[in-house]
Design a protein around this motif. Structure first.
Motif, short mmCIF file in Angstrom:
data_model
loop_
_atom_site.label_atom_id
_atom_site.label_comp_id
_atom_site.label_asym_id
_atom_site.label_seq_id
_atom_site.Cartn_x
_atom_site.Cartn_y
_atom_site.Cartn_z
N HIS A 214 -0.02 0.09 -0.65
CA HIS A 214 -0.43 -1.32 -0.69
C HIS A 214 0.60 -2.21 0.02
N PHE A 215 1.88 -1.99 -0.28
CA PHE A 215 2.91 -2.87 0.26
C PHE A 215 3.33 -2.50 1.68
N LEU A 216 3.02 -1.29 2.10
CA LEU A 216 3.18 -0.96 3.51
C LEU A 216 2.18 -1.79 4.33
N GLU A 217 0.97 -1.87 3.83
CA GLU A 217 -0.05 -2.67 4.51
C GLU A 217 0.34 -4.15 4.50
N ASN A 218 0.84 -4.63 3.36
CA ASN A 218 1.32 -6.02 3.28
C ASN A 218 2.43 -6.27 4.28
N SER A 219 3.34 -5.30 4.42
CA SER A 219 4.47 -5.44 5.34
C SER A 219 3.99 -5.56 6.78
N VAL A 220 3.00 -4.76 7.14
CA VAL A 220 2.44 -4.82 8.50
C VAL A 220 1.81 -6.19 8.75
N HIS A 221 1.05 -6.68 7.78
CA HIS A 221 0.44 -8.01 7.92
C HIS A 221 1.52 -9.09 8.08
N HIS A 222 2.60 -8.94 7.31
CA HIS A 222 3.69 -9.92 7.38
C HIS A 222 4.34 -9.91 8.75
N GLN A 223 4.63 -8.74 9.28
CA GLN A 223 5.28 -8.63 10.58
C GLN A 223 4.39 -9.14 11.71
N LEU A 224 3.08 -8.99 11.55
CA LEU A 224 2.14 -9.44 12.58
C LEU A 224 1.67 -10.88 12.32
N GLU A 225 2.36 -11.56 11.38
CA GLU A 225 2.06 -12.95 11.06
C GLU A 225 0.60 -13.14 10.61
N ARG A 226 0.13 -12.18 9.82
CA ARG A 226 -1.20 -12.28 9.23
C ARG A 226 -1.04 -12.39 7.71
N LYS A 227 -0.24 -13.35 7.28
CA LYS A 227 0.11 -13.47 5.87
C LYS A 227 -1.09 -13.76 4.99
N ASP A 228 -2.15 -14.32 5.57
CA ASP A 228 -3.35 -14.59 4.79
C ASP A 228 -4.05 -13.30 4.34
N LEU A 229 -3.70 -12.18 4.98
CA LEU A 229 -4.30 -10.89 4.62
C LEU A 229 -3.46 -10.13 3.59
N MET A 230 -2.27 -10.63 3.28
CA MET A 230 -1.44 -10.01 2.25
C MET A 230 -2.05 -10.29 0.88
N THR A 231 -2.06 -9.28 0.01
CA THR A 231 -2.68 -9.42 -1.31
C THR A 231 -1.76 -8.91 -2.42
N ASP A 232 -2.01 -9.39 -3.63
CA ASP A 232 -1.30 -8.89 -4.80
C ASP A 232 -1.75 -7.47 -5.12
N TYR A 233 -0.87 -6.73 -5.77
CA TYR A 233 -1.23 -5.40 -6.28
C TYR A 233 -1.59 -5.56 -7.75
N LEU A 234 -2.79 -5.14 -8.12
CA LEU A 234 -3.27 -5.38 -9.48
C LEU A 234 -3.88 -4.14 -10.10
N ARG A 235 -3.34 -3.78 -11.27
CA ARG A 235 -3.97 -2.77 -12.12
C ARG A 235 -4.29 -3.51 -13.43
N ASN A 236 -5.55 -3.92 -13.58
CA ASN A 236 -5.92 -4.72 -14.74
C ASN A 236 -6.71 -3.91 -15.76
N TYR A 237 -7.39 -4.61 -16.68
CA TYR A 237 -8.10 -3.92 -17.76
C TYR A 237 -9.23 -3.04 -17.23
N GLU A 238 -9.74 -3.34 -16.02
CA GLU A 238 -10.79 -2.50 -15.44
C GLU A 238 -10.22 -1.24 -14.79
N ASN A 239 -8.94 -1.30 -14.39
CA ASN A 239 -8.31 -0.18 -13.69
C ASN A 239 -6.84 -0.07 -14.11
N PRO A 240 -6.58 0.10 -15.39
CA PRO A 240 -5.19 0.09 -15.86
C PRO A 240 -4.43 1.36 -15.46
N ILE A 241 -3.12 1.30 -15.58
CA ILE A 241 -2.31 2.51 -15.46
C ILE A 241 -2.30 3.18 -16.83
N VAL A 242 -2.74 4.40 -16.90
CA VAL A 242 -2.76 5.15 -18.16
C VAL A 242 -1.58 6.11 -18.17
#
Length: 264
Positions: A214-242
């Motif tokens: 996830h954050f490799l992809e965010n890093s690429v977006h950041h370097q290419l100045e596509r910050k609007d495509l960077m997203t949070d990483y979320l594991r919520n109640y629908e997809n928790p870490i067990v």
């Protein structure tokens, strides 16, 4: 009975400051070799270690404010000297003491700010102190040695700040709750309170591959100045870490900072 984090090798060992410094310097050099990024607090620590172990003849411009060493680096440098029982000048001791007092004042302000977010009576907040609140006293004891830490070295490092740790403790640790934990949908960890940051670090490692991708992809977006495509990483109640039979929610913002962590 509260749980401890499983599958950890717990080793009792004496603290050797110089050996620990060299290990930390090795880690920082590895970050550079791998092309990863430094959180700012790690960078200050790295600069202080370079001064101590690389025997720099002159300071690079990035370490300076004008002609003086940056105060954040100077503070870390003095910390290492104190931890190693080295002689510290009177001027440096005074500087260190002033900075420590500033930090403590800011921490107490932040704790009171977080307490205000609970349903505790506002008239009680300013009078809360370690003397009259077991929750407050326990919170200070559990977090007094904590500073911002990097949970995972990466192109965008994963970081837990002191402020976010306090938020987690006040909202989701039963021993440090306020207002009897009456916050709507408030949940508490089934784990020992001094295991919470270890638990978080273990879960980050457990879910490492997904987080790295996830954050490799965010890093690429950041370097290419596509910050609007960077997203949070979320594991919520629908997809928790067990893990260990328990389910956890974790949200890491697009810049790598832990924002949410609690047990379902």
């Amino acid at each position: 009975m509260k749980k401890t984090v499983p599958n950890l090798i717990r080793i009792e060992s004496s603290y050797e400051p110089i050996a620990s410094e060299r290990l930390l310097l090795w880690r920082y050099n590895r970050i550079i070799d791998e092309g990863y990024s430094f959180p700012i607090f790690d960078f200050y620590c790295y600069c202080a270690l370079l001064i101590r172990h690389a025997k720099l003849e002159r300071y690079p411009e990035i370490m300076l404010n004008g002609t003086e060493l940056k105060p954040e680096i100077k503070f870390q440098l003095i910390n290492f000297q104190i931890n190693n029982d080295e002689e510290v000048s009177k001027t440096d001791k005074e500087f260190h003491l002033v900075e420590m007092k500033k930090m403590l004042v800011e921490r107490k302000k932040f704790i009171k700010k977080e307490i205000r977010q609970t349903k505790i009576d506002r008239s009680e907040i300013e009078s809360i102190s370690p003397k009259n609140s077991e929750f407050y006293r326990t919170l200070l004891i559990l977090t007094r040695e904590f500073t911002d830490i990097t949970l995972m070295d990466w192109f965008i490092p994963i970081v837990l700040t002191y402020e976010r740790l306090i938020h987690i403790f006040i909202r989701h640790v039963e021993e440090t709750k306020f207002a009897d934990g009456k916050k709507k949908r408030q949940t508490f960890f089934d784990y020992e309170p001094n295991e919470i940051w270890t638990l978080l670090k273990t879960l980050i490692k457990y879910d490492k591959e997904n987080i790295e991708n996830h954050f490799l992809e965010n890093s690429v977006h950041h370097q290419l100045e596509r910050k609007d495509l960077m997203t949070d990483y979320l594991r919520n109640y629908e997809n928790p870490i067990v893990f260990n039979g328990d389910s956890f929610v974790i949200r890491i913002d697009k810049n790598g900072f832990i924002k949410q962590f609690y047990q379902l």
